[in-house]
Design a protein around this motif. Structure first.
Motif, mmCIF file in Angstrom:
data_model
loop_
_atom_site.group_PDB
_atom_site.id
_atom_site.type_symbol
_atom_site.label_atom_id
_atom_site.label_comp_id
_atom_site.label_asym_id
_atom_site.label_seq_id
_atom_site.Cartn_x
_atom_site.Cartn_y
_atom_site.Cartn_z
ATOM 1 N N PRO A 26 74.732 26.071 66.790
ATOM 2 C CA PRO A 26 74.276 26.966 67.862
ATOM 3 C C PRO A 26 73.975 28.365 67.322
ATOM 4 N N ALA A 28 74.472 31.374 68.483
ATOM 5 C CA ALA A 28 75.556 32.358 68.558
ATOM 6 C C ALA A 28 76.579 32.131 67.452
ATOM 7 N N ASP A 261 79.113 21.714 71.284
ATOM 8 C CA ASP A 261 78.395 22.943 70.936
ATOM 9 C C ASP A 261 78.483 23.972 72.056
ATOM 10 N N GLU A 262 78.644 23.498 73.289
ATOM 11 C CA GLU A 262 78.764 24.411 74.419
ATOM 12 C C GLU A 262 80.007 25.286 74.285
ATOM 13 N N THR A 265 79.663 27.674 71.336
ATOM 14 C CA THR A 265 78.806 28.803 71.701
ATOM 15 C C THR A 265 79.565 29.816 72.545
ATOM 16 N N GLU A 269 80.128 33.605 71.516
ATOM 17 C CA GLU A 269 79.630 34.700 72.356
ATOM 18 C C GLU A 269 80.758 35.635 72.766
#
Length: 277
Positions: A26, A28, A261-262, A265, A269
């Motif tokens: 990702p 980020a 991956d969520e 991320t 972030e």
């Protein structure tokens, strides 16, 4: 647990020398990795001072590059990263007015059993110390509050969900759908007995354990990411633990790479926001 993370850092240093940047991460995560590779040289750190309400304690967590590199390379994640992800979930729940429903326990406050304890008396004393720490954290829970406890046994992360006033415990494990850690059973049940004693409650005769058939990890590396995803899913989708509500949200056999991956991320972030705030 701190010793384990130091060993992990040493492994990461040698591992890092043989790695190259990958485009299959990702954005980020990639940006945080590139920043920290330079900014956190020579043992420098990112310090996060968490709000007192997150763990009912003034707690500072420090991220080193050895915490960031496994996040990038999808290697086993550190307890420090899990704490920062809890910080992310906490801030999100504050915005969504869900903070009264859930309470988090800092995994570093209930360290794993020391491997150098061989005698029975010493082991029992250490387990009781862990139970006392957990009981202290449970004591601040409101009547209808659910307590989320990420914990590490050896090198494997699991999530324990506790309703202290009902003495119901749910185990969410990405490797097994049965209770494997007898020491952890002892710690949790002793913590609930101490909790009842503190509250002046008689309590039930036996603690009720429920094993949730959660998604299973595909390898030996992703347990920490799965625990982050478990916490995310519970805080987003569960409004009450009545009936089979917790079981009903875990319907998949495993998480997709996109779902992992969520959470990577979101963690990245959160780190980015801290860097640039």
């Amino acid at each position: 647990m701190l010793r384990q993370e130091k060993r992990q850092r040493n492994k990461t240093v040698s591992f890092e020398r043989n790695q190259t940047l990958s485009s299959n991460v990702p954005r980020a995560v990639h940006m945080v990795y590139c920043y920290c590779k330079t900014a956190l040289e020579n043992g420098r750190k990112l310090a996060f001072l968490l709000d007192h309400e997150v763990f009912a304690d003034d707690y500072e967590v420090n991220l080193h590059f050895e915490d960031i590199s496994p996040l990038y390379h999808l290697e086993p994640i550190s307890g420090n990263c899990i704490v920062v992800y809890i910080w992310h979930l906490y801030k999100k729940m504050v915005k969504e007015n869900k903070i009264e429903k859930f309470r988090f326990v800092n995994p570093h406050s209930i360290p794993n059993l020391q491997k150098n304890i061989h005698d029975k008396t010493g082991k029992t004393e250490w387990l009781n110390k862990r139970a006392s720490s957990l009981a202290d954290k449970l004591s601040g829970a409101a009547m209808d509050q659910v307590v989320l406890v990420p914990s590490c046994c050896g090198f494997h992360w699991t999530l324990t969900v506790i309703e202290p006033y009902k003495e119901i415990v749910y185990l969410v494990d990405s490797l097994s759908h049965r209770i494997r850690d007898e020491d952890w059973i002892y710690v949790v049940e002793m913590a609930l007995r101490l909790f009842n004693s503190t509250k002046g409650r008689k309590g039930r005769k036996r603690v009720q354990w429920e094993v949730i058939k959660a998604p299973k990890q595909p390898d030996a590396k992703k347990c920490g990411y799965y625990v982050m995803r478990f916490m995310r899913q519970i805080t987003e989708e569960v409004t009450t633990l009545e009936g089979d509500s917790l079981r009903s949200i875990f319907t998949k056999t495993g998480y997709s790479m996109e779902e992992i991956d969520e959470v990577r991320t979101e963690l990245a972030e959160c780190i980015q926001n801290h860097i640039y705030e």
